[in-house]
Design an enzyme around this catalytic site. Structure first.
Site, PDB file in Angstrom:
ATOM      1  N   SER A 137       0.855  -1.198   0.000  1.00 44.89           N
ATOM      2  CA  SER A 137       0.000   0.000   0.000  1.00 44.89           C
ATOM      3  C   SER A 137       0.885   1.240   0.000  1.00 44.89           C
ATOM      4  CB  SER A 137      -0.867  -0.007   1.263  1.00 44.89           C
ATOM      5  OG  SER A 137      -1.539   1.217   1.435  1.00 44.89           O
ATOM      6  N   TYR A 150      -2.663  -1.801  10.402  1.00 41.85           N
ATOM      7  CA  TYR A 150      -2.674  -1.909   8.937  1.00 41.85           C
ATOM      8  C   TYR A 150      -1.371  -1.379   8.334  1.00 41.85           C
ATOM      9  CZ  TYR A 150      -4.324  -1.479   4.094  1.00 41.85           C
ATOM     10  OH  TYR A 150      -4.460  -1.591   2.721  1.00 41.85           O
TER      11      TYR A 150
END
Ligand SMILES: NC(=O)c1ccc[n+]([C@@H]2O[C@H](COP(=O)([O-])OP(=O)(O)OC[C@H]3O[C@@H](n4cnc5c(N)ncnc54)[C@H](O)[C@@H]3O)[C@@H](O)[C@H]2O)c1
Length: 255
Positions: A137, A150
């Site tokens: 990401s 995350y």
């Protein structure tokens, strides 16, 4: 047909980026195994071209992964391409994040990539070729508020990518793909958590310098390139596909 004679395994392939990646591989000649915890993956698979297989698999569980890869090896004989794409988004600062939530995020987003690579790499080494793609990401580089687990999981995936690249060269490559915001069921779920989803969508589009978010197909296209022979000299690196997200210094205006 860039992936003729290739076997590809894509995790989290029932929807979103994983489904788009499975479709790209299938369209370009690969035999594709779609792994997902969601039984809807079976319907995603039936829409694909060519030879394909759906295996229901929770990628946070080692024993389930082992049996899923056994099924793939029995069906297709080996594995050339692995896309570790399955992931979940959970929210919380360090003090708000329970140990159970931390473990859940690490198991699905990070440990799964290690365990799936462990299953696929021996076959790649034996066949003398292979690519492992870890879907990380932009949050491997920058972060937003309230995503401690995350962002940590996505940053750690870059270390795993480098480790595989060094340990399994020269015939096996490993790369990380780091998307900005992508229009998938995960994003729609996150946006709908807010009281004003339309406003959040406007903000999300606006915060990317290109003034829109990505499609799942655009991310799949980068994954396809990195898995192809055109990318044969690329390994161990992380590629952002983010419409310039995070490039600008907050507060600066053009007029
Ligand atoms: N959508 C975005 O904006 C965005 C941005 C950056 C990175 N990513 C990453 O891209 C990847 C794909 O995201 P997406 O947006 O397509 O998500 P999505 O939620 O739309 O799809 C994810 C898929 O993974 C599956 N999955 C979740 N947990 C699983 C488990 N334990 N075992 C097996 N399958 C499981 C889900 O069932 C689903 O089919 C994720 O790793 C995500 O973190 C997404």
């Amino acid at each position: 047909m860039r992936f003729d004679d290739h076997v590809a395994v894509v995790t989290g392939a029932a929807k979103g980026i994983g489904a788009a990646t499975a479709a790209l591989f299938a369209k370009e000649g690969a035999r594709v195994a779609l792994l997902d915890a969601d039984p809807d993956g079976a319907a995603t698979a039936t829409d694909l071209d060519g030879d394909h297989l759906f295996v229901r698999c929770d990628v946070s569980d080692g024993a389930t992964i082992e049996s899923a890869f056994e099924t793939v090896r029995e069906a297709f004989g080996g594995i050339d391409l692995l896309v570790n794409n399955a992931g979940i988004q959970r929210y919380g600062t360090v003090t708000q994040t329970s140990e159970a939530l931390w473990d859940e995020v690490m198991n699905v987003n990070l440990k799964s990539a290690f365990l799936c690579a462990k299953q696929a790499l021996p076959s790649m080494v034996e066949r003398g070729r292979g690519v492992v793609v870890n879907v990380a990401s932009v949050q491997s580089f920058i972060t937003q508020a309230n995503v401690a687990a995350y962002t940590t999981s996505k940053t750690a995936l870059l270390g795993l990518t480098r480790s595989i690249a060094v340990d399994y060269a020269p015939n096996v490559r490993s790369v990380a793909v780091c998307p900005g915001t992508v229009d998938t069921p995960m994003l729609r779920w996150a946006v709908n958590e807010s009281p004003d989803p339309d406003e959040v969508m406007r903000e999300v589009n606006e915060m990317h310098p290109v003034k829109r978010i990505a499609t799942a197909e655009e991310v799949a296209s980068l994954i396809g390139y990195l898995c192809s022979a055109d990318a044969a000299f690329i390994t161990g690196q992380a590629y952002r596909i983010d419409g310039g997200l995070g490039l600008s210094i907050g507060g600066s205006k053009r007029d």
